[in-house]
Motif scaffolding. Structure first.
Motif, PDB file in Angstrom:
ATOM      1  N   VAL A 177       0.726  -1.279  -0.247  1.00 59.19           N
ATOM      2  CA  VAL A 177      -0.163  -0.157   0.253  1.00 59.19           C
ATOM      3  C   VAL A 177       0.612   1.687  -0.193  1.00 59.19           C
ATOM      4  CG1 VAL A 177      -2.277   1.071   1.329  1.00 59.19           C
ATOM      5  CG2 VAL A 177      -1.447  -1.678   1.153  1.00 59.19           C
ATOM      6  N   GLU A 178       0.628   2.203  -1.540  1.00 60.53           N
ATOM      7  CA  GLU A 178       1.368   3.145  -1.276  1.00 60.53           C
ATOM      8  C   GLU A 178       0.421   4.196  -0.457  1.00 60.53           C
ATOM      9  OE1 GLU A 178       2.546   3.404  -4.906  1.00 60.53           O
ATOM     10  OE2 GLU A 178       4.168   1.903  -4.402  1.00 60.53           O
ATOM     11  N   THR A 179       0.838   5.254   0.028  1.00 64.27           N
ATOM     12  CA  THR A 179       0.598   6.248   0.676  1.00 64.27           C
ATOM     13  C   THR A 179       0.723   7.608  -0.506  1.00 64.27           C
ATOM     14  OG1 THR A 179       2.220   7.407   1.928  1.00 64.27           O
ATOM     15  CG2 THR A 179       0.098   5.424   2.636  1.00 64.27           C
ATOM     16  N   ASP A 180       0.454   6.817  -1.998  1.00 64.01           N
ATOM     17  CA  ASP A 180       0.702   8.087  -3.250  1.00 64.01           C
ATOM     18  C   ASP A 180      -0.671   9.603  -2.914  1.00 64.01           C
ATOM     19  OD1 ASP A 180      -1.538   7.005  -2.988  1.00 64.01           O
ATOM     20  OD2 ASP A 180      -1.266   6.593  -4.772  1.00 64.01           O
ATOM     21  N   MET A 181      -0.810   9.775  -1.917  1.00 58.56           N
ATOM     22  CA  MET A 181      -2.098  11.213  -2.186  1.00 58.56           C
ATOM     23  C   MET A 181      -2.990  10.799  -3.033  1.00 58.56           C
ATOM     24  SD  MET A 181      -0.451  12.932   0.174  1.00 58.56           S
ATOM     25  CE  MET A 181       0.963  12.455   1.362  1.00 58.56           C
ATOM     26  N   ASN A 182      -3.323  10.102  -3.143  1.00 62.21           N
ATOM     27  CA  ASN A 182      -5.068   9.566  -4.195  1.00 62.21           C
ATOM     28  C   ASN A 182      -5.862  10.248  -3.601  1.00 62.21           C
ATOM     29  OD1 ASN A 182      -6.063   8.552  -6.392  1.00 62.21           O
ATOM     30  ND2 ASN A 182      -6.738   6.964  -5.036  1.00 62.21           N
ATOM     31  N   LEU A 183      -5.755  11.367  -3.867  1.00 60.56           N
ATOM     32  CA  LEU A 183      -7.112  12.483  -3.627  1.00 60.56           C
ATOM     33  C   LEU A 183      -7.831  13.056  -4.744  1.00 60.56           C
ATOM     34  CD1 LEU A 183      -5.365  14.984  -1.152  1.00 60.56           C
ATOM     35  CD2 LEU A 183      -6.870  12.679  -0.929  1.00 60.56           C
ATOM     36  N   MET A 184      -9.077  12.894  -4.537  1.00 61.50           N
ATOM     37  CA  MET A 184      -9.708  13.596  -5.683  1.00 61.50           C
ATOM     38  C   MET A 184     -10.482  14.909  -4.706  1.00 61.50           C
ATOM     39  SD  MET A 184     -10.564  11.668  -9.039  1.00 61.50           S
ATOM     40  CE  MET A 184     -12.853  12.102  -8.782  1.00 61.50           C
ATOM     41  N   ILE A 185     -10.655  15.863  -5.247  1.00 62.37           N
ATOM     42  CA  ILE A 185     -10.850  17.473  -4.779  1.00 62.37           C
ATOM     43  C   ILE A 185     -11.473  18.000  -5.303  1.00 62.37           C
ATOM     44  CG2 ILE A 185      -9.233  19.766  -3.967  1.00 62.37           C
ATOM     45  CD1 ILE A 185      -6.702  18.122  -3.533  1.00 62.37           C
ATOM     46  N   ALA A 186     -12.721  18.289  -4.776  1.00 56.97           N
ATOM     47  CA  ALA A 186     -13.649  18.803  -5.247  1.00 56.97           C
ATOM     48  C   ALA A 186     -13.340  20.508  -5.648  1.00 56.97           C
ATOM     49  CB  ALA A 186     -14.665  18.776  -4.905  1.00 56.97           C
ATOM     50  N   ASN A 187     -14.054  20.475  -6.745  1.00 57.41           N
ATOM     51  CA  ASN A 187     -13.777  22.461  -6.735  1.00 57.41           C
ATOM     52  C   ASN A 187     -14.186  23.327  -6.732  1.00 57.41           C
ATOM     53  OD1 ASN A 187     -14.921  21.538  -9.301  1.00 57.41           O
ATOM     54  ND2 ASN A 187     -13.651  21.732 -10.643  1.00 57.41           N
ATOM     55  N   THR A 188     -15.893  22.307  -6.026  1.00 54.37           N
ATOM     56  CA  THR A 188     -17.025  23.063  -5.990  1.00 54.37           C
ATOM     57  C   THR A 188     -17.524  22.941  -4.868  1.00 54.37           C
ATOM     58  OG1 THR A 188     -17.702  23.704  -8.580  1.00 54.37           O
ATOM     59  CG2 THR A 188     -19.629  24.059  -7.156  1.00 54.37           C
TER      60      THR A 188
END
Length: 164
Positions: free
Chosen positions: A72-83
């Motif tokens: 498991v890589e802590t690869d900052m797999n983020l989905m950041i909402a823009n609204t």
């Protein structure tokens, strides 16, 4: 045969697929992060690197053991909402950063275009609803900075508040 070891990003999963002749009893260990430890093809969603040991028992009672590792890589797999649309319709009412729960103690600062900080948190939990001092902010674009506790990675971007 437990299958191949693999690597996933934190918050993701891998489909395991063990094989063996006449196996009637499958037993994966540890069971942490597995959808079902007693089938040949569970979904594995560990949050830390885990080596799974598989014991298979065939119709004659013979046992075979194999293992695989899910890194498991802590690869900052983020989905950041823009609204953010804080209108209480249960859609985008708060600013959502998918998978933020896997990165505890993530610092968040949100500023208006003048650079005034309108929101701060030292452990963001997807709860900011476009307010400042208890009042809804006006429609505008705001700017965020995310800083992670165990990484020097910094995310910057824009989020727009729209009242419908």
């Amino acid at each position: 045969e437990a299958g191949n070891s693999t690597t996933i990003g934190i918050g993701n999963s891998a489909d395991l697929s063990a094989t063996g002749p006449a196996i009637i009893d499958w037993n994966w260990f540890p069971t942490t992060g597995l959808s079902d430890p007693n089938v040949p093809d569970p979904t594995a969603s560990p949050v830390v690197t885990t080596t799974y040991l598989l014991t298979g028992t065939d119709v004659n009672g013979c046992m075979a053991v194999d293992s695989l590792t899910i890194t498991v890589e802590t690869d900052m797999n983020l989905m950041i909402a823009n609204t953010v649309t804080p209108n209480d319709d249960n859609k985008n009412d708060t600013w959502i950063v998918d998978n933020i729960e896997f990165y505890p103690n993530t610092e968040v600062s949100i500023m208006n275009r003048e650079g005034e900080i309108v929101y701060e948190s030292d452990s963001y939990d997807n709860s900011w609803g476009g307010t400042y001092k208890g009042k809804l902010l006006p429609d505008a674009t705001y700017y965020y900075v995310l800083k992670f506790a165990d990484s020097d990675k910094v995310y910057k971007g824009a989020v727009t508040i729209l009242h419908h």
